[in-house]
Structures are given as C-alpha cells and as structure tokens.
Design an enzyme around this catalytic site. Sequence first.
Site, mmCIF file in Angstrom:
data_model
loop_
_atom_site.group_PDB
_atom_site.id
_atom_site.type_symbol
_atom_site.label_atom_id
_atom_site.label_comp_id
_atom_site.label_asym_id
_atom_site.label_seq_id
_atom_site.Cartn_x
_atom_site.Cartn_y
_atom_site.Cartn_z
ATOM 1 N N GLU A 184 -28.823 93.556 91.016
ATOM 2 C CA GLU A 184 -27.422 93.530 91.452
ATOM 3 C C GLU A 184 -27.027 92.152 91.968
ATOM 4 O OE1 GLU A 184 -27.465 98.170 92.996
ATOM 5 O OE2 GLU A 184 -27.853 96.544 94.422
ATOM 6 N N GLU A 188 -21.418 103.254 87.361
ATOM 7 C CA GLU A 188 -22.709 103.924 87.442
ATOM 8 C C GLU A 188 -22.713 104.807 88.671
ATOM 9 O OE1 GLU A 188 -25.862 101.073 87.592
ATOM 10 O OE2 GLU A 188 -25.234 100.050 85.758
#
Length: 481
Positions: free
Chosen positions: A208, A425
Amino acid sequence: MMLAALGLVVAGAGTAQAAPADGPVPPGPVALDDPEFTANVMAPLKVETDEEWADFEADLETVAAYGVDAVSVDVWWGDVEAAGDNQFDWAYYDRIFDVITSKGLDLAPILSFHQCGGNVGDDYTSLLPSWLWPKYEGRSYRGVELGPTGLQHRSEQGNYSPETVQGWADQVVMNEYRDFTRAFQQRYGDRYADEVVEINVSLGPSGELRYPSYNGHDVGTGYPTRGALQSYSPLAIRDFQKSMVKQYGSLRAVNRAWGTDLRSVDQIAPPADAETFFTSKAYSDTQYGRDFVDWYNGSLVDHGERVLTTVIRTLGNEFPQADIGYKVPGIHWTMTNPLHPRATEVTTGLIQTSVDENSWATGHGYARIVELANRFDGGPREVVMHFTALEMDDQDYPPQYSLAQTLVQWIGDYAFRAGVELKGENALSGGVTWDGGWDNINEAFDGWGYLGLTVLRMNDVAGGTGATRYAQFIQKYSPDR
C-alpha cells in the site's frame, strides 16, 4: 534539540485558510455496463502443499464459472531474487500463472517490493532479499553515509522497519526495482502478452501507498491508535531540511514563518515530541505542523510517482493490455478522536493539513494521493487507484472513532472530480462472507463511482454467502457475462 518539550510546536502561526463551502458530487453507478468494469480475486499469499494446490484449482474453477475476470498474485521480490542480486527464480510463478490461465482467467500480478509477514492476515513470510541491506551499507547519498539500516524507515520511537525501502532512498535502489521489473517482463512478456490485464505496484508496507506507521516494529501503535511518524532516518531528516530551505528561500525565512530562532539548518527536524505534536493539535494549527505534514505527505506521493514511472518505463510495450495499479489503504480509525482527529491518516502519510480536511473540494485532505494517478496522463498506460475498506461500517465511537464507510464515499467523490479511475477492495479477509459487507460494497458502487472490485481472498468467494453475493454483484454490473 530546540523546543524539544513541545515537539517544535510553534505559537502564533495562525490557522489554514478554509476552502469555499461545497458538497459531495456522488458519481452514481459508473460501473453499470462499463467495459472497464472488472471483478477480480486475490490468490493466497503463497500456495504450497499439494492439498493447497488442489483447493486452489477448485476455487479457480468456481469463480471462473460465475464471471470473475482475473486473479491478483503477489510476485514476492524476497522469493524470486532470494539467491542473490540479479539471480531470479521464477519456478513458482511459472506454475501458478499456468494454472490460473488454464482455467480461463486473466492475470493481475503485483510487483511486491514489500515484506510479507507480520501484518493482519499474513499467513506466509517473505522478507526482502537478505543481500539488499549490506549491498548499500557504507554508500553515501545526499551527504548521508548509509549504515546497515540506512535504507529503512526510522520511527519517532527510534525503531527501524525492514518491511520496505524508505522512499527517501528511492534513488539509491531504483535500479533494483528496474532490474526486477525487466526480469519479469522478459520472462512473461511474450507468454502472457494478452492475459496480463493489470500490473499492480507495491509502494509500501502490505503493498500500500503508506508509511509503516502502525506496524510491529513500534510499540503501542496498532489499531486503533494514532500510529507513529516514520520520518526520523538521516535521509528523511536531510530531505526535510533541504525541502524547507527551498520552500522558504533561507533559514531566516523559515524562522520567520515558524516563529522559531533556529541557528542552523541542521536544527530543522521532525517533531522532537511527537505525542505533544498531536495532542496540542500542532499538526494542523501551526505553520510548522502544516509544513511538516505537507512535506511528509508529499514525500510519499513523490515516492509513488518515482516507482510507478520506473515500472512503466521498464515494461515498455510489453503486456499491451495491462493498466498499472496502486493501492491506497482505508485508514479509517481515529478520524473523529477529539484528542487528535485524523491523526492516523497523518502518520500514515495520506492527508495534508494545510488544506481544509473537512472540504469535499480537497478530497478531505486526500487530493494529492488520489491525483497521483493523473501525473501519468498522456502516458502509455492507464494508472488506476485501488482503495480498501469497501465492506466496512462507520463506528464513530471510542476507541476506534472510525468513519470507514464515509471515507469510501469521500474517496469516490474526489476521484470522480479528479477524473481518476477508481477500483475497490475489502480491507479484511472475511469481510465478504456476510451480507452486511456486501451491502456496503453495493452501496459504494451504486453511489460513489467505483469501477472494479478485487476480493480479498478468493477462498472467501468460492462458496457460501461470498460466492452467492459476488455472483449477484457481477451480474448486476455486467449482466451480459
């Protein structure tokens, strides 16, 4: 160091200018019948035993049958290049890519330049290549001699994180990312030219775009705390010093802006007392605080741009169907904590405080993170942002003070304003095994402009509620499948 007791808290600096009044611009269900709509699943972190391979193949057949497009697979740097510098072992990926494509599914590989292991849901461990750290020990960059931890983030607690290479060392190791990407495209560019439909690029821990602010190397920084700042390495401090002098033109001008009496550029530093920096709200209410947070956030975005640029250039014309993706986490806790609102988003590097963080026009502070995708406009590939936490509820009460669902809306709104292709997501494995999670995902797609979904993980939608709801979701947004 100066003003240590206050953590460089400066009085009398004024407050940020408020943005004009505005409101949300709900994009609506943009995914309906859009050819860009995608429905993907994530593979396990690693498939190892014969039993796991058998289960994996059965799950692939199930999800392929109800319309899933592609499988996202972590391509672990620490596994592929474990034997030595530029010694690549692709045997596992030869097998898993072959199995996936044999079931009629496409590939969405992740160039995983981060450690696996130690985070929520990690059931596999893959450390960064062991040769990486000593290779660069003793080298100098920007006047800083790198020690054994010279490539790593250093936190406000003085701890180093080996999960990723810090962005302030990008230029030192960029050739490593380039070599890995080139080896990947040489191995698979011809074999899977049409099957690779997206290549995601790891830009930080857990893949991330964030700092490791709530990870295991620090004490007491996990959910739902504010986390810890990660800007205390010699390279980070040097960059902060140079950036502030460049911004203001001289040390004298820095002092004038901050109300300080620093006598040397070397005294420019991250907060010496980070706790006071947050509890006093200096991070948003002082010029020093806003400048520091702006630099911290901007450094993260610039890191993302550098790595994505390297990957895109290295891929060249290979995988012509593939977009490039980057993932931004839904850091949804401590958002309304009266002690230090939005603090965890600050420590992870995701927001600015020099803008009105309550304004839709600024993406509630996320403008630069979202608009990273637009830095590649006119380039050879579409750059897509993925955002997590689509399955979660708001829990606006102590201790979490979470606005997860609201945050999903903020990001959808601003991505639409900025013209950024946005996919989503679920944040936690298991979040798609109950109807409430799917109701929230549907709400995000119905109202807030999300164009694709990647489910964490495939086994959660290979049976039961997960499979039923994902099949219904796919039919809703792509009924002709």
